[in-house]
Design an enzyme around this catalytic site. Structure first.
Site, PDB file in Angstrom:
ATOM      1  CE  LYS A 246      -4.138 -10.980   5.151  1.00 41.47           C
ATOM      2  NZ  LYS A 246      -4.287  -9.544   4.819  1.00 41.47           N
TER       3      LYS A 246
ATOM      4  CD  GLU B 277      -0.253  -4.987   9.249  1.00 40.19           C
ATOM      5  OE1 GLU B 277      -0.840  -5.588   8.316  1.00 40.19           O
ATOM      6  OE2 GLU B 277       0.885  -4.505   9.125  1.00 40.19           O
TER       7      GLU B 277
ATOM      8  CB  SER C  62      -9.398 -15.062   1.391  1.00 47.05           C
ATOM      9  OG  SER C  62     -10.300 -14.898   2.471  1.00 47.05           O
TER      10      SER C  62
END
Length: 401
Positions: free
Chosen positions: A96, A118, A385
Site C-alpha cells: 500500500k 478508507e 502483498s
C-alpha cells in the site's frame, strides 16, 4: 471463460477499460476529479515529481523488494519452483505504501492540506497515516467497526502517527461502508482535501493512477526473475480485493501471452451470496463507488453484504481493469475459502519462516493447490502483498495452533 483477446492496457478518454470503468460521481465532485486527472497527467510527465517519488520508494519505503526463491516450500509441494515477491518487507508492512507515496506527493502538488482514506485490513490506513506524517498533512481514515475490532493493532498505529480514525457503524461495518463515509467527507471538504483511494477502484483516473503507482511491483519482478532463472515465469499469482497488488504484479506481463496470470478472490464461508467476496464467481456488472465493474448484488440490484476472514478482501466490487481482463480471458480468476487461506498461512510460516497477511494467503492457497501438478521446471511467482502481524489475533481465534 471468454475467448482470450488482446488485453486492453490503458483506459480510453472516458476512463473505460473496454466497457468497464468510467466516472459515476455527483456533480459536486466532478471538478475535483477533473483537477486530479489534470494534476496527475502533469505530474507523470514531470521529471522532478518522478525523481522525488522514486527517491521515497527507495530510501523511505525500502524498494526494491526481494524476489525470494521459497526452496523449502517448493520442495515440500514437489512441483513448481515458487518465488515470493516480498512486498511484506516494505515500510508499513504491505504494498500500500507505493500508492500512498505517489498520491501524497500529488496532493501536495495540488495544494491540498488534508488527506482522507478508507481502510479494511488497516494497511492502507497505516500507509496513508504514515505519508501524511511524512508530508505534514492532516489525515482522517474511515474504518468499519467490524474491521476496527479485528484489526486493532493497525488502528493504534494510525493514531500513534497522528491520524484521526473514525469508526463506521452503518451497513456491514466493513470496507464498503468506510468508502461511503469517505466519499461523503470528500464532497463536504473538497477544496482542501484529497481522497487517497487505496485500490484500483473508484472513478477515473483512480484505477489507472493507482495501477501506475503499483506497477513497480511487476517491473521489479520481471527483471528479478529473468536474472534468477533466465526466463519469464510460467504463472503469476496474487490475491484480488480491489485489485491493486495484483494489477501491480500483472500489468507489465500482460503482453507476454506465455505468462499465465491467476487472481484469487475471497471464497469466504461458502458461495452463497453474503458469505463470500468472489465477484467473478457470483457477481454481475453494475456501478459502485463511481465505477462500472463486477459487483456482488441481489436480484433487485442492492449491494450485497460480503464476508472474508481477511478484512482487505471483504469488498463487493473489483477494479474495472480486472473486469476487462476477465472478460478478455487474459487473467484467470478463482477463489480460496477462509479455511484454505488460514492453512496456507500456517504452511508458509512453518516451511519458510514467513508469516503472510491473510489477504496474501489466499494467493498462496491457490499456489499450494497447483504447484504439485506442475513440473519442477515450472516457475511460479506469488505476490506476498503484506505481512501477517496484523492478523495474529485472527489466527489465534481461528484455533489453527
Amino acid at each position: 471463460m471468454p475467448k482470450e483477446q488482446p488485453a486492453v492496457t490503458a483506459p480510453d478518454a472516458r476512463g473505460r477499460f473496454g466497457e468497464f470503468g468510467g466516472r459515476y460521481v455527483p456533480e459536486t465532485l466532478m471538478h475535483a476529479i477533473e483537477e486530479l486527472e489534470q494534476a496527475y497527467e502533469e505530474a507523470r510527465q514531470d521529471p522532478s515529481f518522478q525523481s522525488e517519488f522514486q527517491y521515497l520508494l527507495h530510501y523511505f519505503a525500502g524498494r526494491p523488494t526481494p524476489l525470494y526463491h521459497a526452496r523449502r516450500l517448493s520442495e515440500h509441494l514437489g512441483g513448481a519452483q515458487i518465488y515470493l515477491k516480498r512486498e511484506d518487507l516494505l515500510h508499513t508492512g504491505a504494498h500500500k505504501i507505493n500508492n500512498c507515496l505517489g498520491q501524497g506527493l500529488l496532493a501536495v502538488r495540488m495544494g491540498k492540506t488534508r488527506l482522507i482514506a478508507e481502510t479494511g485490513a488497516g494497511q492502507h490506513g497505516v500507509a496513508t497515516a504514515t505519508v501524511a506524517a511524512l508530508l505534514g498533512l492532516q489525515c482522517r481514515v474511515y474504518m468499519g467497526d467490524e474491521d476496527m475490532a479485528r484489526q486493532s493493532p493497525n488502528v493504534f498505529r494510525m493514531r500513534l502517527l497522528g491520524t484521526e480514525v473514525v469508526g463506521v457503524s452503518s451497513g456491514a461495518k466493513t470496507l464498503k461502508d468506510a468508502i461511503n463515509e469517505g466519499m461523503r467527507d470528500w464532497v463536504t471538504n473538497v477544496e482542501n482535501t484529497h481522497y487517497l483511494m487505496g485500490s484500483v477502484l473508484g472513478p477515473h483516473p483512480y484505477p489507472m493512477m493507482v495501477r501506475e503507482f503499483q506497477r513497480v511491483i511487476g517491473q521489479e519482478a520481471r527483471r528479478q526473475i529473468l536474472e534468477a532463472t533466465g526466463k519469464l515465469p510460467d504463472c503469476l499469482f496474487a490475491c484480488v480485493g480491489g485489485g491493486s497488488n495484483s494489477i501491480g504484479l500483472f500489468y507489465d506481463f500482460i503482453p507476454d501471452q506465455e505468462v499465465k496470470m491467476v487472481g484469487v478472490e475471497a471464497g469466504g464461508r461458502s458461495l452463497h451470496l453474503g458469505d463470500h467476496a468472489a465477484r467473478f464467481a457470483g457477481g454481475s456488472p453494475g456501478v459502485l463507488h463511481g465505477t462500472y465493474t463486477y459487483i456482488l448484488q441481489t436480484a433487485d440490484g442492492l449491494i450485497s453484504n460480503t464476508h472474508s476472514v481477511s478484512a482487505g478482501l471483504d469488498y463487493p466490487a473489483v477494479g474495472p481493469e480486472h473486469a476487462a481482463l476477465y472478460r478478455q480471458g487474459r487473467v484467470e480468476y478463482t477463489y480460496a475459502n477462509d479455511e484454505e487461506a488460514l492453512e496456507a498461512a500456517q504452511i508458509l510460516a512453518r516451511m519458510e519462516g514467513i508469516i503472510p497477511a491473510l489477504e496474501s494467503s489466499h494467493a498462496l492457497a491457490e499456489v499450494i493447490k497447483r504447484a504439485p501438478q506442475a513440473g519442477r521446471k515450472k516457475v511460479f511467482i506469488v505476490n506476498l502483498s503484506g505481512r501477517g502481524d496484523k492478523d495474529l489475533g485472527i489466527f489465534q481465534s481461528a484455533g489453527i495452533l
